[in-house]
Design a protein around this motif. Structure first.
Motif, mmCIF file in Angstrom:
data_model
loop_
_atom_site.group_PDB
_atom_site.id
_atom_site.type_symbol
_atom_site.label_atom_id
_atom_site.label_comp_id
_atom_site.label_asym_id
_atom_site.label_seq_id
_atom_site.Cartn_x
_atom_site.Cartn_y
_atom_site.Cartn_z
ATOM 1 N N GLY A 4 0.834 -1.203 0.000
ATOM 2 C CA GLY A 4 0.000 0.000 0.000
ATOM 3 C C GLY A 4 0.862 1.243 0.000
ATOM 4 N N SER A 5 0.834 1.953 1.088
ATOM 5 C CA SER A 5 1.578 3.200 1.150
ATOM 6 C C SER A 5 2.804 3.107 2.052
ATOM 7 N N SER A 6 3.301 1.892 2.288
ATOM 8 C CA SER A 6 4.526 1.745 3.073
ATOM 9 C C SER A 6 5.554 0.941 2.293
ATOM 10 N N ASN A 7 6.808 1.057 2.723
ATOM 11 C CA ASN A 7 7.905 0.401 2.035
ATOM 12 C C ASN A 7 8.906 -0.097 3.074
ATOM 13 N N LEU A 8 9.568 -1.230 2.803
ATOM 14 C CA LEU A 8 10.605 -1.745 3.675
ATOM 15 C C LEU A 8 11.948 -1.240 3.166
ATOM 16 N N TYR A 9 12.603 -0.447 3.988
ATOM 17 C CA TYR A 9 13.895 0.145 3.644
ATOM 18 C C TYR A 9 14.994 -0.657 4.329
ATOM 19 N N SER A 10 16.060 -0.952 3.605
ATOM 20 C CA SER A 10 17.173 -1.689 4.212
ATOM 21 C C SER A 10 18.265 -0.713 4.628
ATOM 22 N N ASP A 11 18.831 -0.982 5.780
ATOM 23 C CA ASP A 11 19.988 -0.239 6.288
ATOM 24 C C ASP A 11 19.771 1.260 6.470
ATOM 25 N N GLN A 12 18.563 1.688 6.764
ATOM 26 C CA GLN A 12 18.309 3.096 7.054
ATOM 27 C C GLN A 12 18.766 3.390 8.484
ATOM 28 N N GLY A 13 19.546 4.435 8.663
ATOM 29 C CA GLY A 13 20.025 4.809 9.984
ATOM 30 C C GLY A 13 18.952 5.511 10.794
ATOM 31 N N LEU A 14 18.798 5.095 12.054
ATOM 32 C CA LEU A 14 17.829 5.706 12.954
ATOM 33 C C LEU A 14 18.554 6.278 14.174
ATOM 34 N N ASP A 27 18.065 -4.084 10.110
ATOM 35 C CA ASP A 27 18.143 -4.798 8.840
ATOM 36 C C ASP A 27 17.037 -4.341 7.903
ATOM 37 N N GLY A 28 15.878 -4.009 8.443
ATOM 38 C CA GLY A 28 14.755 -3.492 7.661
ATOM 39 C C GLY A 28 13.943 -2.521 8.494
ATOM 40 N N THR A 29 13.461 -1.472 7.841
ATOM 41 C CA THR A 29 12.633 -0.472 8.512
ATOM 42 C C THR A 29 11.404 -0.221 7.648
ATOM 43 N N LEU A 30 10.231 -0.536 8.180
ATOM 44 C CA LEU A 30 8.982 -0.305 7.461
ATOM 45 C C LEU A 30 8.481 1.089 7.816
ATOM 46 N N ALA A 31 8.280 1.894 6.796
ATOM 47 C CA ALA A 31 7.830 3.274 6.984
ATOM 48 C C ALA A 31 6.994 3.690 5.778
ATOM 49 N N PRO A 32 6.224 4.759 5.918
ATOM 50 C CA PRO A 32 5.463 5.241 4.762
ATOM 51 C C PRO A 32 6.384 5.524 3.574
ATOM 52 N N VAL A 33 5.878 5.282 2.382
ATOM 53 C CA VAL A 33 6.640 5.558 1.168
ATOM 54 C C VAL A 33 7.103 7.009 1.200
ATOM 55 N N LEU A 49 6.956 2.428 11.243
ATOM 56 C CA LEU A 49 5.893 1.492 11.599
ATOM 57 C C LEU A 49 6.434 0.229 12.257
ATOM 58 N N MET A 50 7.598 -0.239 11.767
ATOM 59 C CA MET A 50 8.172 -1.488 12.266
ATOM 60 C C MET A 50 9.656 -1.531 11.916
ATOM 61 N N VAL A 51 10.436 -2.150 12.782
ATOM 62 C CA VAL A 51 11.814 -2.487 12.438
ATOM 63 C C VAL A 51 11.917 -4.000 12.400
ATOM 64 N N PRO A 79 6.416 1.053 17.020
ATOM 65 C CA PRO A 79 5.256 0.219 17.340
ATOM 66 C C PRO A 79 5.481 -1.288 17.286
ATOM 67 N N VAL A 80 6.285 -1.765 16.321
ATOM 68 C CA VAL A 80 6.483 -3.210 16.164
ATOM 69 C C VAL A 80 7.958 -3.484 15.884
ATOM 70 N N HIS A 81 8.481 -4.492 16.584
ATOM 71 C CA HIS A 81 9.847 -4.972 16.363
ATOM 72 C C HIS A 81 9.743 -6.443 15.998
ATOM 73 N N LEU A 82 10.156 -6.788 14.787
ATOM 74 C CA LEU A 82 10.132 -8.169 14.309
ATOM 75 C C LEU A 82 11.556 -8.701 14.317
ATOM 76 N N LEU A 83 11.758 -9.830 14.975
ATOM 77 C CA LEU A 83 13.074 -10.449 15.035
ATOM 78 C C LEU A 83 13.013 -11.831 14.398
ATOM 79 N N VAL A 84 13.799 -12.039 13.350
ATOM 80 C CA VAL A 84 13.937 -13.355 12.730
ATOM 81 C C VAL A 84 15.089 -14.039 13.462
ATOM 82 N N ASP A 85 14.753 -15.072 14.227
ATOM 83 C CA ASP A 85 15.732 -15.768 15.049
ATOM 84 C C ASP A 85 16.202 -17.025 14.323
#
Length: 134
Positions: A4-14, A27-33, A49-51, A79-85
């Motif tokens: 929709g109106s969000s995109n997963l960005y790789s390696d964006q510094g926060l 590793d990934g940051t979900l944020a509005p386009v 939105l999510m890391v 709001p959301v932290h997803l960890l692939v273990d």
């Protein structure tokens, strides 16, 4: 991945004041386009939105991936932290940040469909992660 109106960005510094030197690079940051357009290499996470993080295979991984990053992202109000273990072939979805922790944590095995809570708005088919397990 975009939804929709969000995109997963790789390696964006926060800018995360409570993490290491005040900087985190998920590793990934979900944020509005377009959220990061014109913001430079390091930006504040208010609109994130999510890391997403994938565990590393080094000596500090357990503390850093399971504890330090989770606390930092919760403290920043992400709001959301997803960890692939990769050690347990599972995904951990942390949500509802409250101070330095997340109130909820749900675990999913590779192959399950994962629908992180609002405001994420995407569904993840994790079947392909089985190809990388082991």
């Amino acid at each position: 991945m975009s939804s929709g109106s969000s995109n997963l960005y790789s390696d964006q510094g926060l800018v995360i004041p409570t993490y290491r030197a005040g900087r985190a690079r998920p590793d990934g940051t979900l944020a509005p386009v377009g959220y990061f357009a014109g913001r430079g290499e390091w930006t504040h996470p208010e609109g994130v939105l999510m890391v997403a993080e994938v565990t590393s295979h080094d000596s500090g991984t357990r503390r850093r991936d399971h504890d330090d990053q989770r606390v930092a992202y919760a403290t920043a109000g992400i709001p959301v932290h997803l960890l692939v273990d990769r050690d347990t072939d599972s995904l951990l979805v942390h949500s509802e940040p409250d101070g330095d922790t997340y109130r909820l944590c749900r675990s999913y095995k590779y192959g399950e469909t994962v629908a992180p809570p609002s405001p994420v708005g995407i569904t993840l088919d994790t079947e392909k992660l089985k190809d990388y397990a082991g």
